[in-house]
Structures are given as structure tokens and as C-alpha cells.
Scaffold this motif. Structure first.
Motif, PDB file in Angstrom:
ATOM      1  N   THR A   1      -9.627 -64.734  59.896  1.00  0.00           N
ATOM      2  CA  THR A   1      -8.572 -65.232  58.999  1.00  0.00           C
ATOM      3  C   THR A   1      -9.176 -65.880  57.757  1.00  0.00           C
ATOM      4  OG1 THR A   1      -7.080 -65.621  60.879  1.00  0.00           O
ATOM      5  CG2 THR A   1      -6.560 -66.755  58.821  1.00  0.00           C
TER       6      THR A   1
ATOM      7  N   ALA B   1      -8.733 -64.381  53.974  1.00  0.00           N
ATOM      8  CA  ALA B   1      -8.070 -65.268  53.013  1.00  0.00           C
ATOM      9  C   ALA B   1      -8.970 -65.544  51.808  1.00  0.00           C
ATOM     10  CB  ALA B   1      -7.678 -66.579  53.694  1.00  0.00           C
TER      11      ALA B   1
ATOM     12  N   ILE C   1      -3.886 -65.296  65.500  1.00  0.00           N
ATOM     13  CA  ILE C   1      -4.045 -65.166  64.047  1.00  0.00           C
ATOM     14  C   ILE C   1      -2.790 -65.637  63.314  1.00  0.00           C
ATOM     15  CG2 ILE C   1      -5.811 -63.368  64.146  1.00  0.00           C
ATOM     16  CD1 ILE C   1      -3.623 -61.313  63.441  1.00  0.00           C
ATOM     17  N   ASP C   2      -1.604 -65.454  63.913  1.00  0.00           N
ATOM     18  CA  ASP C   2      -0.405 -65.916  63.196  1.00  0.00           C
ATOM     19  C   ASP C   2      -0.399 -67.441  63.080  1.00  0.00           C
ATOM     20  OD1 ASP C   2      -0.174 -65.230  65.909  1.00  0.00           O
ATOM     21  OD2 ASP C   2       2.001 -65.201  65.900  1.00  0.00           O
TER      22      ASP C   2
ATOM     23  N   TRP D   1      -2.750 -68.297  60.155  1.00  0.00           N
ATOM     24  CA  TRP D   1      -2.145 -68.084  58.832  1.00  0.00           C
ATOM     25  C   TRP D   1      -1.096 -69.145  58.518  1.00  0.00           C
ATOM     26  CZ3 TRP D   1      -4.452 -65.350  55.329  1.00  0.00           C
ATOM     27  CH2 TRP D   1      -5.268 -64.278  55.703  1.00  0.00           C
ATOM     28  N   ARG D   2      -0.365 -69.568  59.551  1.00  0.00           N
ATOM     29  CA  ARG D   2       0.620 -70.640  59.333  1.00  0.00           C
ATOM     30  C   ARG D   2      -0.076 -71.928  58.899  1.00  0.00           C
ATOM     31  NH1 ARG D   2       3.609 -68.373  63.570  1.00  0.00           N
ATOM     32  NH2 ARG D   2       2.538 -69.628  65.126  1.00  0.00           N
TER      33      ARG D   2
ATOM     34  N   LEU E   1      -2.946 -72.166  57.379  1.00  0.00           N
ATOM     35  CA  LEU E   1      -3.431 -71.966  56.004  1.00  0.00           C
ATOM     36  C   LEU E   1      -2.322 -72.196  54.984  1.00  0.00           C
ATOM     37  CD1 LEU E   1      -5.811 -68.865  55.898  1.00  0.00           C
ATOM     38  CD2 LEU E   1      -6.221 -71.079  54.868  1.00  0.00           C
ATOM     39  N   LYS E   2      -1.110 -71.835  55.359  1.00  0.00           N
ATOM     40  CA  LYS E   2       0.020 -71.997  54.440  1.00  0.00           C
ATOM     41  C   LYS E   2       0.450 -73.465  54.346  1.00  0.00           C
ATOM     42  CE  LYS E   2       4.894 -70.751  54.067  1.00  0.00           C
ATOM     43  NZ  LYS E   2       5.768 -71.366  55.053  1.00  0.00           N
TER      44      LYS E   2
ATOM     45  N   ARG F   1      -4.808 -72.913  49.972  1.00  0.00           N
ATOM     46  CA  ARG F   1      -3.663 -72.474  50.777  1.00  0.00           C
ATOM     47  C   ARG F   1      -3.338 -71.017  50.498  1.00  0.00           C
ATOM     48  NH1 ARG F   1      -2.230 -77.723  49.685  1.00  0.00           N
ATOM     49  NH2 ARG F   1      -1.704 -78.966  51.532  1.00  0.00           N
ATOM     50  N   CYS F   2      -2.566 -70.436  51.410  1.00  0.00           N
ATOM     51  CA  CYS F   2      -2.152 -69.040  51.260  1.00  0.00           C
ATOM     52  C   CYS F   2      -0.637 -68.937  51.288  1.00  0.00           C
ATOM     53  CB  CYS F   2      -2.700 -68.202  52.414  1.00  0.00           C
ATOM     54  SG  CYS F   2      -4.336 -67.588  52.093  1.00  0.00           S
TER      55      CYS F   2
ATOM     56  N   HIS G   1       1.972 -65.048  55.536  1.00  0.00           N
ATOM     57  CA  HIS G   1       1.341 -63.786  55.931  1.00  0.00           C
ATOM     58  C   HIS G   1       2.407 -62.708  56.131  1.00  0.00           C
ATOM     59  CE1 HIS G   1       2.368 -65.946  59.609  1.00  0.00           C
ATOM     60  NE2 HIS G   1       2.263 -64.853  60.318  1.00  0.00           N
TER      61      HIS G   1
ATOM     62  N   GLN H   1      -6.652 -57.883  57.825  1.00  0.00           N
ATOM     63  CA  GLN H   1      -7.083 -58.319  59.150  1.00  0.00           C
ATOM     64  C   GLN H   1      -6.499 -57.378  60.194  1.00  0.00           C
ATOM     65  OE1 GLN H   1      -5.318 -62.020  60.498  1.00  0.00           O
ATOM     66  NE2 GLN H   1      -7.308 -62.764  61.166  1.00  0.00           N
TER      67      GLN H   1
END
Length: 276
Positions: free
Chosen positions: A113, A117, A154-155, A158-159, A161-162, A215-216, A219, A240
Motif C-alpha cells: 500500500t 501510494a 489492504i482496504d 487505504w482508509r 492513508l485517507k 494522504r490519499c 481507494h 495493487q
């Protein structure tokens, strides 16, 4: 014959566990018509297959919500429109980050991840931001339903990261906690508040000054058709992927991998960065 022996209180005892590196399997693959070649890697010596699965992978199978996530809309391209060869490392040579060694830490969920990113941020910012991102930040701090070096989703990564964001690799290097002994291994050494662009304190690595958070956007899922994945990589950068890993994958050297039946049917999931 004993497939694997262990030393218990100075006595060698037979164990049913299978070794990760098996010379017979390497020879079987290399003499067969599998389309790929196997090799003997010293870092796996002495490890059982179970240990390989536990320590060298570390991504949970995709959740229902991930599998049911709506695919990102987009126009498909016919296959003849694609070049014969495409690699993100050639298309964006200064913006694609080399893979980091996850060692015996089953946290591919965090490493893949962070790497995808970092590449996407570099491409999207047209090279304004090229920092590699800290997988350790995810491993140590993203602890909600995640299990650090014992696996994660992975979800969830990503959460995190957001909502929280992560610092750069230079700020919080991989395995930075290790020198602190067992008490510090699982501790998170950066703290951030919602909406802030910098951490509350200095970097764990005192030599790095920038404690900026990256931050991202949310996803999204790329359609599963090969042509759609190819178009996504060409247009927006690496993606990914979650893959099944059988025991023979630990022997992979070169070629196009496919599972050899002799390697057994046990598998675990792993996440990787697709470059081209």
C-alpha cells in the motif's frame, strides 16, 4: 526419512513440517515445462512452509466489501492498442519507488500500500512530491482490525492513508522500533490529528526534519479484465493486487510463474505492486 528435524533440549526429533526450500521441488520445476525457473534462496534456509506463509506474506484475503466495491468506470481499449511492452519504471523513471525488504514481517498489506501510494502521489504531483512513504507508520499505527507483522487488510490500510495519512520513509524507517526491544516494537511513534498536515512531534528518525503527513483520496477498484488493468497502469501508474501464493512461489527466479502441482495445494494471500 525425516522431512524436517528440530532440536529439542539437545535431542534431534523428527517433525512433520515441510521445509520451505526443497531441492527436489527446485529440480522438478527446472526440469519441467513450467515456463519459469526456480532457485535456492539462503534467507529461507531453516524455515518451514508455515513460517514462510506467516512471516513473508501478510495480506488477509479480500473482504466482502472489497470484492463488492464498485469498479471504477472507464473506457476499455482493444488489446491491439497497447504497446508490446510497458513498465512504470521506464515511463516515470524518477518517480517509481523500489520495493522495500519486509524481512520476516508478515505485513505485505502495509508495504504494498505504501509503495503504490508513494508512486501515485509522485505521478499525480508530476514529481513535486517524490518521498517514499513509511510502511512502518502503517504497521505500528494502523491497529484497528490490523495485526502489524501478523497480517492486515489492504482496504484498512487505504482508509488509514485517507483519514490519518503517513509520514515519509525517511521520517519513520522500516523496523525503526526494533532497537527499542520487545516493549517498543508495537508502539506507534508518530501521532497525528484529523485534518492536520504534520505530526504532533518530530520524526522518530531524528536525522529527518520533515514530519509532513501524506494522504490519499479514497481507494477504488480497477476492473478485473487484463486490458483494463493495463490501461490503468499506463494512465495513472502502478496498481495493487492480491495474489495467491503457493509454497513453490518462494523458489521463483525468472519467467512467467504458474503453480506446479507437486508443490501442494496450500496457499495464502499476499499483496504486491503491479508495474507493467
Amino acid at each position: 526419512s525425516c522431512p524436517f528435524s528440530k532440536c529439542f533440549q539437545s535431542l534431534w526429533k523428527c517433525s512433520k513440517e515441510v521445509c520451505l526450500v526443497r531441492q527436489d521441488l527446485i529440480q522438478h520445476i527446472n526440469s519441467g515445462d513450467y515456463g519459469w525457473k526456480a532457485d535456492n534462496y539462503s534467507q529461507f534456509w531453516g524455515m518451514t512452509v508455515e513460517e514462510g506463509f506467516k512471516k513473508r506474506l501478510g495480506t488477509f484475503p479480500p473482504s466482502h466489501s472489497l470484492l463488492n466495491m464498485r469498479e471504477a468506470p472507464g473506457k476499455s481499449l482493444p488489446e491491439e492498442k497497447f504497446p508490446a511492452f510497458f513498465a512504470a519504471t521506464y515511463a516515470w523513471p524518477d518517480w517509481i519507488h523500489d520495493p522495500l525488504d519486509q524481512r520476516n514481517c508478515g505485513a505485505s498489506w502495509a508495504f504494498s500500500t505504501a509503495s503504490v501510494a508513494a508512486d501515485r502521489i509522485a505521478i499525480h504531483s508530476e514529481g513535486q512530491i517524490t518521498d517514499n512513504l513509511s510502511a512502518q507508520n502503517l504497521i505500528s499505527c494502523d491497529t484497528r482490525n490490523q495485526h502489524g507483522c501478523n497480517g492486515g487488510s489492504i482496504d484498512g490500510a487505504w482508509r488509514y492513508l485517507k483519514t490519518h495519512g503517513v509520514v515519509s520513509y525517511a521520517c519513520y524507517p522500516s523496523f525503526w522500533n526494533d532497537h527499542l526491544g520487545p516493549s517498543g516494537e508495537n508502539h506507534c511513534y508518530v501521532s497525528s490529528e484529523y485534518g492536520k498536515n504534520y505530526t504532533n512531534g518530530p520524526c522518530p528518525n531524528a536525522l529527518e526534519e520533515s514530519n509532513r503527513l501524506y494522504r490519499c483520496a479514497p481507494h477504488y477498484r480497477v476492473p478485473s479484465k487484463e486490458a483494463d488493468i493495463m490501461k490503468e497502469i499506463m494512465d495513472k501508474g502502478p496498481v495493487q493486487a492480491i495474489m495467491k501464493v503457493y509454497e513453490d512461489f518462494f523458489l521463483y527466479k525468472e519467467g512467467i510463474y504458474r503453480h506446479s502441482q507437486r508443490a501442494g495445494s496450500k496457499w495464502k494471500t499476499h499483496s504486491v505492486k503491479l508495474l507493467g
